[in-house]
Design an enzyme around this catalytic site. Sequence first.
Site, PDB file in Angstrom:
ATOM      1  N   GLU A 103     -33.892 -70.058  35.820  1.00 57.66           N
ATOM      2  CA  GLU A 103     -35.187 -70.483  36.368  1.00 57.66           C
ATOM      3  C   GLU A 103     -36.338 -70.229  35.393  1.00 57.66           C
ATOM      4  O   GLU A 103     -37.366 -69.655  35.759  1.00 57.66           O
ATOM      5  CB  GLU A 103     -35.438 -69.778  37.712  1.00 57.66           C
ATOM      6  CG  GLU A 103     -34.330 -70.076  38.731  1.00 57.66           C
ATOM      7  CD  GLU A 103     -34.450 -69.289  40.039  1.00 57.66           C
ATOM      8  OE1 GLU A 103     -35.421 -68.518  40.191  1.00 57.66           O
ATOM      9  OE2 GLU A 103     -33.573 -69.447  40.895  1.00 57.66           O
ATOM     10  N   ASP A 112     -25.994 -75.426  48.375  1.00 63.03           N
ATOM     11  CA  ASP A 112     -26.097 -75.341  49.835  1.00 63.03           C
ATOM     12  C   ASP A 112     -26.990 -76.484  50.283  1.00 63.03           C
ATOM     13  O   ASP A 112     -27.810 -76.987  49.522  1.00 63.03           O
ATOM     14  CB  ASP A 112     -26.583 -73.976  50.350  1.00 63.03           C
ATOM     15  CG  ASP A 112     -27.796 -73.423  49.632  1.00 63.03           C
ATOM     16  OD1 ASP A 112     -28.693 -74.210  49.274  1.00 63.03           O
ATOM     17  OD2 ASP A 112     -27.873 -72.192  49.456  1.00 63.03           O
ATOM     18  N   HIS A 171     -29.870 -76.253  45.612  1.00 62.60           N
ATOM     19  CA  HIS A 171     -30.246 -75.806  46.958  1.00 62.60           C
ATOM     20  C   HIS A 171     -30.922 -77.006  47.624  1.00 62.60           C
ATOM     21  O   HIS A 171     -32.134 -77.207  47.501  1.00 62.60           O
ATOM     22  CB  HIS A 171     -31.191 -74.604  46.881  1.00 62.60           C
ATOM     23  CG  HIS A 171     -30.536 -73.395  46.302  1.00 62.60           C
ATOM     24  ND1 HIS A 171     -29.506 -72.726  46.945  1.00 62.60           N
ATOM     25  CD2 HIS A 171     -30.726 -72.737  45.135  1.00 62.60           C
ATOM     26  CE1 HIS A 171     -29.117 -71.705  46.207  1.00 62.60           C
ATOM     27  NE2 HIS A 171     -29.838 -71.692  45.099  1.00 62.60           N
ATOM     28  N   GLU A 213     -25.080 -73.453  42.680  1.00 61.40           N
ATOM     29  CA  GLU A 213     -25.479 -72.681  43.869  1.00 61.40           C
ATOM     30  C   GLU A 213     -25.623 -73.601  45.078  1.00 61.40           C
ATOM     31  O   GLU A 213     -26.591 -73.519  45.838  1.00 61.40           O
ATOM     32  CB  GLU A 213     -26.813 -71.951  43.607  1.00 61.40           C
ATOM     33  CG  GLU A 213     -26.769 -71.031  42.410  1.00 61.40           C
ATOM     34  CD  GLU A 213     -28.072 -70.262  42.174  1.00 61.40           C
ATOM     35  OE1 GLU A 213     -28.923 -70.202  43.074  1.00 61.40           O
ATOM     36  OE2 GLU A 213     -28.231 -69.740  41.049  1.00 61.40           O
ATOM     37  N   ASN A 273     -29.672 -72.280  33.735  1.00 60.06           N
ATOM     38  CA  ASN A 273     -29.501 -72.551  35.167  1.00 60.06           C
ATOM     39  C   ASN A 273     -30.874 -72.704  35.825  1.00 60.06           C
ATOM     40  O   ASN A 273     -31.792 -71.923  35.547  1.00 60.06           O
ATOM     41  CB  ASN A 273     -28.758 -71.349  35.787  1.00 60.06           C
ATOM     42  CG  ASN A 273     -28.256 -71.602  37.186  1.00 60.06           C
ATOM     43  OD1 ASN A 273     -27.639 -72.630  37.455  1.00 60.06           O
ATOM     44  ND2 ASN A 273     -28.516 -70.665  38.088  1.00 60.06           N
TER      45      ASN A 273
HETATM   46  O1  G3I Z   1     -29.014 -54.389  48.993  1.00 55.75           O
HETATM   47  C1  G3I Z   1     -30.385 -54.256  49.388  1.00 55.75           C
HETATM   48  C2  G3I Z   1     -30.593 -53.047  50.273  1.00 55.75           C
HETATM   49  O2  G3I Z   1     -30.299 -51.870  49.568  1.00 55.75           O
HETATM   50  C3  G3I Z   1     -32.043 -53.083  50.741  1.00 55.75           C
HETATM   51  O3  G3I Z   1     -32.339 -51.958  51.471  1.00 55.75           O
HETATM   52  C4  G3I Z   1     -32.288 -54.361  51.547  1.00 55.75           C
HETATM   53  C5  G3I Z   1     -33.706 -54.434  52.127  1.00 55.75           C
HETATM   54  O4  G3I Z   1     -34.006 -55.726  52.598  1.00 55.75           O
HETATM   55  O5  G3I Z   1     -32.110 -55.453  50.656  1.00 55.75           O
HETATM   56  C6  G3I Z   1     -30.827 -55.534  50.061  1.00 55.75           C
HETATM   57  O6  G3I Z   1     -30.942 -56.438  49.006  1.00 55.75           O
HETATM   58  C7  G3I Z   1     -31.160 -57.802  49.286  1.00 55.75           C
HETATM   59  C8  G3I Z   1     -30.100 -58.585  48.558  1.00 55.75           C
HETATM   60  O7  G3I Z   1     -30.349 -59.972  48.672  1.00 55.75           O
HETATM   61  C9  G3I Z   1     -28.709 -58.273  49.104  1.00 55.75           C
HETATM   62  O8  G3I Z   1     -28.606 -58.644  50.433  1.00 55.75           O
HETATM   63  C10 G3I Z   1     -32.550 -58.176  48.756  1.00 55.75           C
HETATM   64  O9  G3I Z   1     -33.545 -57.568  49.525  1.00 55.75           O
HETATM   65  C11 G3I Z   1     -32.715 -59.666  48.795  1.00 55.75           C
HETATM   66  O10 G3I Z   1     -33.916 -60.030  48.137  1.00 55.75           O
HETATM   67  C12 G3I Z   1     -31.578 -60.342  48.064  1.00 55.75           C
HETATM   68  O11 G3I Z   1     -31.735 -61.737  48.153  1.00 55.75           O
HETATM   69  C13 G3I Z   1     -31.024 -62.506  47.186  1.00 55.75           C
HETATM   70  C14 G3I Z   1     -32.008 -63.350  46.391  1.00 55.75           C
HETATM   71  O12 G3I Z   1     -31.303 -64.178  45.475  1.00 55.75           O
HETATM   72  C15 G3I Z   1     -32.964 -62.474  45.587  1.00 55.75           C
HETATM   73  O13 G3I Z   1     -33.945 -63.210  45.028  1.00 55.75           O
HETATM   74  C16 G3I Z   1     -30.062 -63.418  47.926  1.00 55.75           C
HETATM   75  O14 G3I Z   1     -29.041 -62.618  48.552  1.00 55.75           O
HETATM   76  C17 G3I Z   1     -29.422 -64.397  46.932  1.00 55.75           C
HETATM   77  O15 G3I Z   1     -28.682 -65.364  47.652  1.00 55.75           O
HETATM   78  C18 G3I Z   1     -30.492 -65.122  46.137  1.00 55.75           C
HETATM   79  O16 G3I Z   1     -29.850 -65.955  45.190  1.00 55.75           O
HETATM   80  C19 G3I Z   1     -30.710 -66.745  44.380  1.00 55.75           C
HETATM   81  C20 G3I Z   1     -30.045 -66.875  43.020  1.00 55.75           C
HETATM   82  O17 G3I Z   1     -29.782 -65.608  42.475  1.00 55.75           O
HETATM   83  C21 G3I Z   1     -30.902 -67.708  42.071  1.00 55.75           C
HETATM   84  N1  G3I Z   1     -31.222 -68.992  42.639  1.00 55.75           N
HETATM   85  C22 G3I Z   1     -31.810 -68.944  44.001  1.00 55.75           C
HETATM   86  C23 G3I Z   1     -30.913 -68.162  44.943  1.00 55.75           C
HETATM   87  C24 G3I Z   1     -31.480 -68.169  46.363  1.00 55.75           C
HETATM   88  O18 G3I Z   1     -32.719 -67.483  46.423  1.00 55.75           O
END
Ligand code: G3I
Length: 466
Positions: free
Chosen positions: A162, A269, A239, A267, A204
């Site tokens: 990105e 969806d 996405h 990715e 990517n």
């Molecule tokens: O594991 C932590 C936990 O310790 C914490 O207490 C909790 C509080 O909310 O959060 C947990 O982490 C989260 C993590 O996902 C695991 O579930 C983060 O807050 C959350 O921000 C994170 O989101 C991820 C996101 O990227 C971050 O920007 C999504 O799962 C993931 O699907 C998403 O993936 C991105 C790709 O990397 C790049 N392209 C876009 C895509 C969708 O946003």
Amino acid sequence: MLLTRNRRRALLAGVVTVATAALGIGLSTQFASAQTTLRGAADALNKDIGVAVSYNLLQNNAQYRNTVATEFNSLTAENAMKWDATEPSDGNYTFTQADAIVDFAEDNGQSVHGHTFVWHSQTPSWVQGLSGTALQNAMVDHINTVANRYEGRVDSWDVVNEVVSDSGGALRSSFWLNGLGEGYITTAFQTARAADPSADLYINDYSIEGDNAKSDRVYSIAQGLVNQGLLDGVGFQSHLILGQVPSDMEANLQRFVNLGLKVRITELDIRMTLPADATKLAQQASDYQRVANICKNLADCSGITVWGLRDGDSWVPGVFPGQGAPLLFNDDFSKKSAYTSVLNAWGGTVTNPTTTPITTSPPPTGSGCTATLSVQSPWNTGATYAGTVRANQNLTGWRVTWTWPGSERISNAWSIQGTLTGAAVTGTNVGYNGTVAAGQTTTFGFNITKADGSTASVPTVTCTPI
Ligand code: G3I
């Protein structure tokens, strides 16, 4: 000698024992014959069908493990290989989760598409506070350390993620660009190439599936990197929104192929406004089929990765409230129509019946509605839950109640409102998910906090029409 992706897969034809040693869990399964699973169909086309996986779900959910092993020949860590997961503080590398995912992939004859080295998000503040040489050194050290660790085990990497602005004309304004100037992209690729010469290196991004200002900018960056021998592929995150697969997507991917590059749907969806219904699910199946056909038509499309296994595992509802149901599997692991359309597009046929679309399945008997909770991703002191409300009659509103047996308390919630934060929970629909036709479902979600190390429980929910 290093095993390439395809060589490693070729070692694993036929009946395979699935072992998950690194996760401390033994599992045996038999891969279904070729072309009755996504994996079989993808293997026959010599393409990847990948899924973004959660360490917690792989560790805690046997059906999740089994489906990931049976249906997919490629894995990407949804979060576990990002900088905040692998180097939370300077020089302090933590590979437990990433190792477990790579071990799982190897044990199950799957390739790994690595995600990601350099991103403006999910990078710890200690990195974002650096500039100049210190920032460059941190980037080089990080890429070297992670790429070296997985040399020969991770087949391809999203080296930068990105990096182009949403308007498309410019590079994204980020601490990387501000701290290092445009050259940081080339430096990242040079470092990755030297650290693991056997891995395919990708750039990517999202919203580049069609020919537009943003994909034009990625194209010109790609050209420059190709000229230096530093780039192998372009990742199109994809996405997508229901009914909005760009009409020129294949032509757009083709122009990158014409640069001598691989392309990859990294990715995928396809989200819809909730609740899902038969019309939307049919449109979604058609959209997935189009994307699958595009990748099939392009010999240099290395594969498709879907961004999560089940609808409830998806990042979408948390970020786009009221949107969801974007993946190939329902929360009970049954296959959606979109699954069948991808399988068919790639030459497979379904032998086990897929789920009947939820609007046409017979409404469950019982009271006006039923509801269930499932733990999506637990961590030591919390968890993310998905809730599903199933209407047994036409609903214009619903109320769900339950009582936490232990220390669990909701910290934030989406697609539900009410008295949520105590031991006794009473939640009602929000504006967009109260109307649910008989036989259909709608979803909500929330995060909890809980006592450190305790199990996240799944209480019984009472659902009442209102
Ligand atoms: O594991 C932590 C936990 O310790 C914490 O207490 C909790 C509080 O909310 O959060 C947990 O982490 C989260 C993590 O996902 C695991 O579930 C983060 O807050 C959350 O921000 C994170 O989101 C991820 C996101 O990227 C971050 O920007 C999504 O799962 C993931 O699907 C998403 O993936 C991105 C790709 O990397 C790049 N392209 C876009 C895509 C969708 O946003």
